[in-house]
Design a protein around this motif. Structure first.
Motif, mmCIF file in Angstrom:
data_model
loop_
_atom_site.group_PDB
_atom_site.id
_atom_site.type_symbol
_atom_site.label_atom_id
_atom_site.label_comp_id
_atom_site.label_asym_id
_atom_site.label_seq_id
_atom_site.Cartn_x
_atom_site.Cartn_y
_atom_site.Cartn_z
ATOM 1 N N TYR A 28 -6.621 6.263 -13.745
ATOM 2 C CA TYR A 28 -6.757 5.387 -12.600
ATOM 3 C C TYR A 28 -7.505 4.432 -12.850
ATOM 4 O O TYR A 28 -8.564 4.179 -13.210
ATOM 5 C CB TYR A 28 -7.615 6.458 -11.785
ATOM 6 N N VAL A 29 -7.312 3.062 -12.614
ATOM 7 C CA VAL A 29 -8.175 1.890 -12.096
ATOM 8 C C VAL A 29 -8.146 2.062 -10.022
ATOM 9 O O VAL A 29 -8.005 2.269 -9.131
ATOM 10 C CB VAL A 29 -6.999 0.850 -12.411
ATOM 11 N N THR B 10 0.900 -1.422 0.047
ATOM 12 C CA THR B 10 -0.160 -0.194 0.177
ATOM 13 C C THR B 10 0.931 1.348 -0.472
ATOM 14 O O THR B 10 0.542 2.405 0.309
ATOM 15 C CB THR B 10 -0.530 0.030 0.914
ATOM 16 N N ALA B 11 2.570 1.586 -0.142
ATOM 17 C CA ALA B 11 2.885 2.418 0.609
ATOM 18 C C ALA B 11 2.897 3.233 -1.425
ATOM 19 O O ALA B 11 2.250 1.960 -2.498
ATOM 20 C CB ALA B 11 5.271 1.834 -0.050
ATOM 21 N N ASP C 95 -4.876 2.030 -1.337
ATOM 22 C CA ASP C 95 -5.613 0.051 -0.893
ATOM 23 C C ASP C 95 -6.412 0.094 -2.564
ATOM 24 O O ASP C 95 -6.389 -0.756 -3.056
ATOM 25 C CB ASP C 95 -6.781 -0.509 -0.003
ATOM 26 N N GLY C 96 -7.590 1.466 -2.510
ATOM 27 C CA GLY C 96 -8.726 1.134 -3.904
ATOM 28 C C GLY C 96 -7.874 1.988 -5.191
ATOM 29 O O GLY C 96 -8.855 1.968 -5.975
ATOM 30 N N LEU C 97 -6.986 2.282 -5.435
ATOM 31 C CA LEU C 97 -6.645 3.188 -6.595
ATOM 32 C C LEU C 97 -5.421 3.477 -6.927
ATOM 33 O O LEU C 97 -4.084 3.147 -6.190
ATOM 34 C CB LEU C 97 -6.802 4.605 -5.507
ATOM 35 N N ILE C 98 -5.129 2.981 -7.840
ATOM 36 C CA ILE C 98 -4.136 3.055 -9.450
ATOM 37 C C ILE C 98 -4.061 3.778 -9.865
ATOM 38 O O ILE C 98 -5.017 3.916 -10.470
ATOM 39 C CB ILE C 98 -3.922 1.733 -9.666
#
Length: 93
Positions: free
Chosen positions: A50-51, A17-18, A35-38
């Motif tokens: 973004y995903v 999560t870093a 956690d929920g965003l790339i």
């Protein structure tokens, strides 16, 4: 005064999560923001979009959003059952 310095290596489970975690995939750079965003970028640093992951009644889903810099907004490309499919759409869209 005591100063504590934490690195992702010193915290169990922090590497996933870093914010500095980067992954190269199919000519794209994926940066885990939380956690929920790339964030999906080109190697040059240009942000493509973004995903984001979210919970669906049938399991975890992934939503791909393309960034339109001239309009300064995002458009949804699609929703997928796998993160790989969601990131692949940036290569082919």
């Amino acid at each position: 005064m005591t100063t504590l310095t934490f690195t992702p290596d010193s915290i169990p489970g922090a590497l996933a999560t870093a914010p500095s975690v980067r992954e190269q995939r199919g000519g794209l750079t994926l940066v885990q923001l939380h956690d929920g965003l790339i964030r999906v970028t080109r190697p040059s640093g240009e942000v493509l979009g973004y995903v984001e992951s979210y919970q669906h009644a049938e399991g975890e889903r992934f939503r791909a959003k393309r960034f339109l810099p001239r309009q300064r907004r995002f458009i949804e490309i699609g929703e997928f059952w796998s993160r790989n499919d969601a990131t692949d759409c940036f290569r082919f869209a």
